[in-house]
Design a protein around this motif. Structure first.
Motif, mmCIF file in Angstrom:
data_model
loop_
_atom_site.group_PDB
_atom_site.id
_atom_site.type_symbol
_atom_site.label_atom_id
_atom_site.label_comp_id
_atom_site.label_asym_id
_atom_site.label_seq_id
_atom_site.Cartn_x
_atom_site.Cartn_y
_atom_site.Cartn_z
ATOM 1 N N GLU A 76 0.843 -1.101 0.091
ATOM 2 C CA GLU A 76 0.131 0.089 -0.032
ATOM 3 C C GLU A 76 0.981 1.036 0.044
ATOM 4 O OE1 GLU A 76 -1.863 1.450 3.376
ATOM 5 O OE2 GLU A 76 -0.538 0.346 4.845
ATOM 6 N N LEU A 77 0.369 2.436 -0.130
ATOM 7 C CA LEU A 77 1.138 3.513 -0.335
ATOM 8 C C LEU A 77 1.265 4.392 0.829
ATOM 9 C CD1 LEU A 77 2.716 5.036 -2.515
ATOM 10 C CD2 LEU A 77 0.755 6.392 -3.145
ATOM 11 N N GLU A 108 -1.655 -12.573 -1.135
ATOM 12 C CA GLU A 108 -3.147 -13.002 -0.474
ATOM 13 C C GLU A 108 -3.468 -14.184 -1.195
ATOM 14 O OE1 GLU A 108 -6.577 -10.504 -0.084
ATOM 15 O OE2 GLU A 108 -5.377 -8.670 -0.796
ATOM 16 N N ARG A 114 -9.261 -10.351 -5.964
ATOM 17 C CA ARG A 114 -8.137 -10.265 -5.198
ATOM 18 C C ARG A 114 -7.035 -10.871 -5.981
ATOM 19 N NH1 ARG A 114 -10.113 -6.544 -3.648
ATOM 20 N NH2 ARG A 114 -10.671 -5.789 -1.512
ATOM 21 N N LEU A 115 -5.826 -10.404 -5.986
ATOM 22 C CA LEU A 115 -4.796 -10.987 -6.814
ATOM 23 C C LEU A 115 -3.565 -10.670 -5.968
ATOM 24 C CD1 LEU A 115 -5.480 -9.540 -10.211
ATOM 25 C CD2 LEU A 115 -5.834 -12.016 -9.474
ATOM 26 N N HIS A 118 -1.765 -5.746 -7.901
ATOM 27 C CA HIS A 118 -2.828 -4.782 -8.516
ATOM 28 C C HIS A 118 -2.407 -3.384 -8.407
ATOM 29 C CE1 HIS A 118 -3.474 -4.172 -4.157
ATOM 30 N NE2 HIS A 118 -4.018 -2.936 -4.295
ATOM 31 N N GLN A 120 -3.431 0.759 -7.899
ATOM 32 C CA GLN A 120 -4.216 1.649 -7.193
ATOM 33 C C GLN A 120 -3.998 2.846 -7.657
ATOM 34 O OE1 GLN A 120 -3.146 1.302 -2.960
ATOM 35 N NE2 GLN A 120 -4.256 -0.700 -2.420
ATOM 36 N N ASP A 124 -4.573 11.423 -1.427
ATOM 37 C CA ASP A 124 -4.559 11.646 -0.150
ATOM 38 C C ASP A 124 -4.555 13.325 0.124
ATOM 39 O OD1 ASP A 124 -3.091 9.119 -0.370
ATOM 40 O OD2 ASP A 124 -3.891 9.222 1.876
ATOM 41 N N TYR A 249 -4.142 2.254 11.129
ATOM 42 C CA TYR A 249 -3.616 3.621 11.315
ATOM 43 C C TYR A 249 -4.814 4.656 11.289
ATOM 44 C CZ TYR A 249 -3.095 3.098 6.188
ATOM 45 O OH TYR A 249 -3.244 2.755 4.846
ATOM 46 N N ALA A 266 -14.406 -5.156 -2.025
ATOM 47 C CA ALA A 266 -14.289 -3.737 -1.728
ATOM 48 C C ALA A 266 -13.847 -3.242 -3.267
ATOM 49 C CB ALA A 266 -13.603 -3.155 -0.778
ATOM 50 N N ILE A 267 -14.288 -2.049 -3.596
ATOM 51 C CA ILE A 267 -13.860 -1.353 -4.766
ATOM 52 C C ILE A 267 -12.510 -0.356 -4.366
ATOM 53 C CG2 ILE A 267 -14.018 -0.031 -6.881
ATOM 54 C CD1 ILE A 267 -17.100 -0.924 -6.362
ATOM 55 N N ALA A 268 -12.916 0.175 -3.255
ATOM 56 C CA ALA A 268 -12.071 1.403 -2.843
ATOM 57 C C ALA A 268 -12.502 1.439 -1.229
ATOM 58 C CB ALA A 268 -12.367 2.594 -3.339
ATOM 59 N N GLY A 270 -10.857 3.712 2.488
ATOM 60 C CA GLY A 270 -9.824 4.731 2.889
ATOM 61 C C GLY A 270 -10.504 5.516 4.122
ATOM 62 N N GLY A 271 -9.819 6.721 4.459
ATOM 63 C CA GLY A 271 -10.409 7.472 5.632
ATOM 64 C C GLY A 271 -9.301 8.347 6.132
ATOM 65 N N TYR A 273 -6.436 9.469 8.797
ATOM 66 C CA TYR A 273 -5.415 9.043 9.694
ATOM 67 C C TYR A 273 -4.651 10.002 10.398
ATOM 68 C CZ TYR A 273 -3.060 9.340 5.204
ATOM 69 O OH TYR A 273 -2.490 9.829 3.796
ATOM 70 N N GLY A 291 -7.152 9.789 3.358
ATOM 71 C CA GLY A 291 -6.993 9.523 1.741
ATOM 72 C C GLY A 291 -7.852 8.080 1.529
HETATM 73 P P1 HAM Z 1 -7.102 -0.947 0.984
HETATM 74 O O1 HAM Z 1 -8.585 -1.275 1.681
HETATM 75 O O2 HAM Z 1 -6.203 -2.147 1.802
HETATM 76 O O3 HAM Z 1 -6.560 0.495 1.230
HETATM 77 O O4 HAM Z 1 -7.102 -1.208 -0.352
HETATM 78 C C1 HAM Z 1 -7.620 -0.010 -1.214
HETATM 79 C C2 HAM Z 1 -8.334 -1.034 -2.500
HETATM 80 O O5 HAM Z 1 -7.081 -1.643 -2.979
HETATM 81 C C3 HAM Z 1 -9.452 -2.035 -1.948
HETATM 82 O O6 HAM Z 1 -10.472 -1.577 -2.018
HETATM 83 C C4 HAM Z 1 -9.046 -2.974 -3.276
HETATM 84 O O7 HAM Z 1 -9.676 -2.276 -4.484
HETATM 85 C C5 HAM Z 1 -7.727 -2.880 -3.730
HETATM 86 N N1 HAM Z 1 -6.865 -4.029 -3.277
HETATM 87 C C6 HAM Z 1 -6.414 -4.151 -2.029
HETATM 88 N N2 HAM Z 1 -5.834 -5.554 -2.161
HETATM 89 C C7 HAM Z 1 -6.076 -6.122 -3.276
HETATM 90 C C8 HAM Z 1 -5.734 -7.234 -3.938
HETATM 91 N N3 HAM Z 1 -5.059 -8.218 -3.220
HETATM 92 N N4 HAM Z 1 -6.156 -7.580 -5.287
HETATM 93 C C9 HAM Z 1 -6.809 -6.584 -5.868
HETATM 94 N N5 HAM Z 1 -6.996 -5.409 -5.474
HETATM 95 C C10 HAM Z 1 -6.771 -5.223 -4.097
HETATM 96 C C11 HAM Z 1 -5.244 0.732 1.397
HETATM 97 O O8 HAM Z 1 -4.376 0.435 0.854
HETATM 98 C C12 HAM Z 1 -5.082 2.237 1.807
HETATM 99 N N6 HAM Z 1 -3.649 2.657 1.920
HETATM 100 C C13 HAM Z 1 -5.917 3.334 1.433
HETATM 101 C C14 HAM Z 1 -5.708 4.659 1.980
HETATM 102 C C15 HAM Z 1 -4.989 5.580 1.127
HETATM 103 N N7 HAM Z 1 -5.883 5.071 2.950
HETATM 104 C C16 HAM Z 1 -5.486 6.423 3.016
HETATM 105 N N8 HAM Z 1 -5.018 6.554 1.927
#
Ligand code: HAM
Length: 419
Positions: A76-77, A108, A114-115, A118, A120, A124, A249, A266-268, A270-271, A273, A291
């Protein structure tokens, strides 16, 4: 030789879809005044161990590099963003509105949506504590999906407030050191057998289940919904305190986006932090932040299964794939002249292709049709005249070679000499 499980090959059609998604993401983020940035794809494993929470750490693609460093492909970022902002904070006026498009890796179990890699979109806002930033962020997330032709009947943003739960835990005399554990359990409750969740929640199980079954409400979330209503976006959101988010966080309003029919993950999500940057910089820099990230995998499936969105994508893809001109070399002795023109046409930004080796004229026209070319230009018996054919209209025109460069745009449906 096969690719690793959970990793995709992007054949040309897949790449076209990917580029379409990136283009829309970028357009909408720019519409909201966000600027693009990026970080490294490998980070010290500790960055995630300390900041992302147990679920993500279990899924890390990590290894020891040749310099004996413990490193991980980014899952994640957000931790990277917090690190970068803490380092460069003084260089920028607040609030920052930053977006990024990149690839992420999580080990995963492969399943629908889920792959192990992916892409993103991350958006933010850093340095704004006011709730108006939360509202703007949710609106941006909604508009990102609307840009794909998805409507309120296709997806829903479920919003919650972590403070709702931390207040609840405080009122029930649970110490802050155990909040994370409870929040994780609540987050997983929809995906786990009730008995297992109940066991983890202990004596609070009944009261937590009562809240979960009710859906809950909060005054702050009501304000967000009201503000979105003013923008005509209220039909895209629902308040649902069952949403907690798996990442450690988050501190305030959180949200996740799902397809309405509930077919996909889930498609997306956040929240807010507000403490992460301070934690990461040992208190040196303290900035509120919020973000979300939207993934390409579920989004792609939802677009494919939603007729309006699919049609919009197919139209964009058809236009993007097309080449402008196919050069038909009917007489090999004209090849050198034809290639000189190919170069000049390309210098003028036209998309041009031609046969590499001597090829029957009929086959060349077939190749022109297959490539979606708008016109063919035939180099043959009529030299120094060229035969221009507008393929869709089946209309042919003879053109003197020296007039080609200045006039070709007229046959391509352009409004002027350049693309
Ligand atoms: P997250 O909910 O872990 O949030 O991931 C965001 C989105 O990334 C998920 O809703 C999903 O669409 C996609 N995603 C996550 N894991 C996978 C996977 N294994 N395969 C395909 N798609 C996936 C975050 O990553 C936070 N960092 C978001 C954030 C940004 N919060 C604040 N700023």
């Amino acid at each position: 030789m096969q690719s690793l499980p959970g990793f995709r090959d992007f054949l040309p059609d897949d790449c076209a879809v990917r580029n379409y998604v990136f283009r829309r993401w970028r357009e909408v983020a720019r519409r909201y005044g966000f600027v693009e940035w990026d970080g490294p794809v490998i980070e010290p494993t500790d960055l995630y161990r300390k900041k992302s929470g147990a679920e993500i750490v279990d899924q890390l693609f990590n290894f020891t590099d040749k310099g004996d460093r413990e490193v991980a492909l980014r899952p994640e970022l957000t931790p990277t963003l917090a690190r970068v902002v803490a380092t460069h904070e003084r260089e920028f006026r607040k609030p920052l509105k930053w977006f990024s498009i990149g690839q992420f890796f999580r080990y995963e179990k492969q399943q629908r949506g889920r792959l192990r890699e992916h892409f993103q979109l991350n958006c933010d806002i850093v340095g704004e504590a006011d709730i108006t930033a939360d509202i703007e962020l949710v609106a941006l997330c909604i508009d990102n999906l609307r840009a794909f032709g998805l409507a309120e009947g296709d997806f829903i943003v479920r919003m919650s407030d972590r403070e709702f739960w931390t207040d609840f835990l405080r009122d029930n005399k649970v110490g802050p050191e155990r909040w994370d554990e409870f929040l994780q359990t609540i987050d997983k409750s929809g995906r786990e057998p009730r008995a297992k969740t109940a066991e983890k929640l202990g004596k609070l199980a009944d009261s937590i289940f009562a809240v979960l079954d009710r859906g809950g409400e909060s005054e702050r979330l009501g304000r967000v919904v009201d503000a979105l209503r003013m923008r005509g976006l209220a039909d895209f959101v629902d308040v649902d305190v069952r949403i907690v988010r798996g990442l450690a966080y988050y501190t305030g309003i959180v949200f996740e986006v799902f397809d309405r029919a509930g077919r996909f993950r889930a498609i997306a999500g956040g929240g807010r932090y507000d403490n992460l940057i301070a934690q990461l910089s040992d208190g040196a820099v303290s900035l509120p932040a919020l973000g979300f990230a939207m993934g390409d995998v579920v989004l792609g499936e939802l677009i494919a299964e939603t007729p309006m969105a699919r049609q919009q994508m197919n139209e964009a893809l058809a236009a993007g794939h097309r080449i402008d001109i196919y050069i038909v070399i009917a007489k090999e002795e004209r090849r050198v002249d034809a290639l000189a023109d190919v170069q000049k046409l390309r210098d003028r930004h036209h998309r041009v292709t031609y046969p590499f080796t001597p090829t029957k004229v009929g086959k060349q026209f077939q190749a022109a049709e297959d490539s979606g070319a708008m016109i063919t230009i035939l180099y043959g018996d009529e030299w120094p005249q060229l035969r221009v054919k507008e393929l869709a209209k089946r209309k042919e025109t003879l053109l003197a070679r020296e007039e080609l460069l200045d006039n070709v745009w007229r046959f391509l449906g352009f409004s002027g000499p350049t693309r």
